[in-house]
Design a protein around this motif. Structure first.
Motif, PDB file in Angstrom:
ATOM      1  N   ALA A 247       0.816  -1.222   0.000  1.00 57.21           N
ATOM      2  CA  ALA A 247       0.000   0.000   0.000  1.00 57.21           C
ATOM      3  C   ALA A 247       0.844   1.264   0.000  1.00 57.21           C
ATOM      4  N   GLY A 248       2.166   1.119   0.169  1.00 56.02           N
ATOM      5  CA  GLY A 248       3.033   2.287   0.084  1.00 56.02           C
ATOM      6  C   GLY A 248       3.813   2.623   1.327  1.00 56.02           C
ATOM      7  N   ALA A 249       3.740   1.805   2.366  1.00 58.36           N
ATOM      8  CA  ALA A 249       4.532   2.070   3.564  1.00 58.36           C
ATOM      9  C   ALA A 249       6.016   2.032   3.226  1.00 58.36           C
ATOM     10  N   VAL A 250       6.754   3.003   3.718  1.00 61.13           N
ATOM     11  CA  VAL A 250       8.196   3.031   3.481  1.00 61.13           C
ATOM     12  C   VAL A 250       8.875   1.875   4.201  1.00 61.13           C
ATOM     13  N   LYS A 251       8.386   1.587   5.420  1.00 60.30           N
ATOM     14  CA  LYS A 251       9.004   0.527   6.209  1.00 60.30           C
ATOM     15  C   LYS A 251       8.007   0.003   7.233  1.00 60.30           C
ATOM     16  N   VAL A 252       8.000  -1.301   7.424  1.00 58.77           N
ATOM     17  CA  VAL A 252       7.241  -1.938   8.504  1.00 58.77           C
ATOM     18  C   VAL A 252       8.255  -2.700   9.341  1.00 58.77           C
ATOM     19  N   THR A 253       8.480  -2.237  10.577  1.00 58.78           N
ATOM     20  CA  THR A 253       9.567  -2.747  11.405  1.00 58.78           C
ATOM     21  C   THR A 253       9.034  -3.488  12.620  1.00 58.78           C
ATOM     22  N   PRO A 254       9.329  -4.788  12.759  1.00 57.38           N
ATOM     23  CA  PRO A 254       8.910  -5.501  13.981  1.00 57.38           C
ATOM     24  C   PRO A 254       9.527  -4.854  15.214  1.00 57.38           C
ATOM     25  N   LEU A 255       8.749  -4.722  16.272  1.00 57.20           N
ATOM     26  CA  LEU A 255       9.223  -4.135  17.516  1.00 57.20           C
ATOM     27  C   LEU A 255       9.458  -5.221  18.554  1.00 57.20           C
ATOM     28  N   VAL A 256      10.391  -4.945  19.468  1.00 57.79           N
ATOM     29  CA  VAL A 256      10.673  -5.876  20.553  1.00 57.79           C
ATOM     30  C   VAL A 256       9.628  -5.639  21.640  1.00 57.79           C
TER      31      VAL A 256
END
Length: 313
Positions: free
Chosen positions: A189-198
Motif C-alpha cells: 500500500a506504500g509504507a516506506v518501512k514496517v519494522t517488527p518491535l521488541v
C-alpha cells in the motif's frame, strides 16, 4: 528556564533500557526508588541499574521500571524548577498516563505504583495466553493504515492499529501470523518501512482483554483526586480533570489504540501549551512532537545533569 504554559509528557513501555537509572543516582529524586520498592515489594533499584535488556523486556519489569524513573525525574524536575509543579497540561503515552496523573495531582504516587504493579502482571499474563506481536509503520498516513487493517479484519485476521503516533507513523499489533500478512499488505500500500518491535505482545488491542478484569478491580480501589492540572487521555485525545472517571479511562486504554498525534494537538491547542517537556527515560515523544507540532518548542528531561534547552522550535 522560562516557563510560559508548559506541558509535561511521559513515555510508556518501550522507553526502558539497561542502566537507565545510573545518571540519577546522585540526584535528590533518587530517594523515590526506595519508596517505590517498599510499595511494590521488590528491589526496583536493581531493575534501574543492573537488569539486562531481556529482563527489562518482560512486561511487568518494564512497566515498573519506566514508571519509577519517570517519578524520579519528576521529583528532580520539581526540585530544579519548582514552577514545573503546576504545568499547563499533562499527557502520557500508554503506561505514561499513570505518571501524567501523578504529575497532575490526580493520582498519588503510591497508588500509581500499586496500579502499575497489577497492570504489568496482568498484561504479562495476557501476553502469555494470547501470543501476539507489534510492528511500526512509517511513511503511510493513518487513513491508509486503517484501511489495510480493516481489509485484514474482513479476511478474519486479528490485527489492529495500536498507536496513531504521527501523521505518517503508526504501530500495528495482533496475532503474529496475521500481523506478518498485514505487514506485507502495508508495504504494497506504500509504507516506506514496517519494522517488527521488541515487545511481549499486542498491547492496546483486544488481545489484552484478559488483563481488564484484574486491572479494573485495582482501579476501583484507587483514589482519584481533583488534582490541579488537566490530563489528555490517550484513548480519545480529550481533556479531563481529576475524578473517578479516570478508572474507566485507564481500564479502556488497555484494549484501545493510543491516539498520540491527536493528544499532542489537544495539548497545544485546547490547553494552549506552548512548550512540551518529556520527563523520564528516552526522547521518543520529543521526536514525535517534531512531526506533529513542529512549531512548538520541545525538550527532554532525561538526564538530571543536562540543562533544559529546547530540542527544536
Amino acid at each position: 528556564m522560562t516557563i510560559t504554559r508548559l506541558a509535561l509528557m511521559f513515555s510508556g513501555q518501550g522507553a526502558q533500557r539497561p542502566g537507565m537509572g545510573l545518571p540519577w543516582t546522585r540526584s535528590p529524586g533518587w530517594g523515590v526508588v526506595a519508596e517505590v520498592s517498599e510499595v511494590a515489594g521488590r528491589d526496583v533499584g536493581t531493575l534501574l541499574l543492573d537488569a539486562d535488556a531481556a529482563t527489562l523486556r518482560r512486561t511487568d519489569n518494564a512497566q515498573l521500571a519506566v514508571l519509577t524513573l519517570a517519578l524520579v525525574a519528576l521529583t528532580e524536575l520539581r526540585h530544579q524548577h519548582p514552577l514545573a509543579t503546576f504545568p499547563g497540561g499533562c499527557a502520557g503515552h500508554g503506561l505514561g498516563e499513570y505518571s501524567a496523573l501523578v504529575a497532575a495531582g490526580i493520582l498519588d504516587a503510591g497508588d500509581a505504583v500499586r496500579l502499575v504493579t497489577v497492570r504489568g502482571a496482568a498484561m504479562r499474563a495476557a501476553c502469555e495466553r494470547a501470543e501476539g506481536a507489534t510492528a511500526a509503520v512509517t511513511g503511510l498516513d493513518a487513513t491508509r493504515v486503517q484501511r489495510v487493517v480493516d481489509d485484514e479484519h474482513a479476511r478474519g485476521g486479528q490485527v489492529w492499529v495500536a498507536h496513531f503516533d504521527a501523521p505518517r507513523q503508526a504501530v500495528v499489533a495482533g496475532r503474529t501470523a496475521d500481523l506478518e500478512r498485514c505487514a506485507r499488505a502495508l508495504e504494497r500500500a506504500g509504507a516506506v518501512k514496517v519494522t517488527p518491535l521488541v515487545a511481549d505482545g499486542a498491547f492496546h488491542t483486544p488481545l489484552m482483554a484478559e488483563a481488564v478484569e484484574p486491572v479494573a478491580a485495582a482501579l476501583a480501589a484507587a483514589r482519584f483526586m481533583p488534582g490541579h492540572t488537566a490530563v489528555v487521555s490517550g484513548s480519545d485525545a480529550r481533556t479531563y480533570r481529576g475524578g473517578p472517571h479516570w478508572a474507566e479511562l485507564l481500564r479502556r486504554q488497555l484494549t484501545m489504540p493510543v491516539r498520540w498525534a491527536d493528544t499532542l494537538r489537544t495539548l497545544t491547542t485546547e490547553l494552549a501549551c506552548d512548550r512540551l517537556l518529556e520527563v523520564g527515560p528516552g526522547r521518543t515523544l520529543t521526536g514525535l512532537a517534531e512531526s506533529v507540532v513542529p512549531r512548538v518548542p520541545r525538550t527532554a528531561f532525561s538526564d538530571p545533569g543536562r540543562p533544559l534547552a529546547p530540542a527544536g522550535t
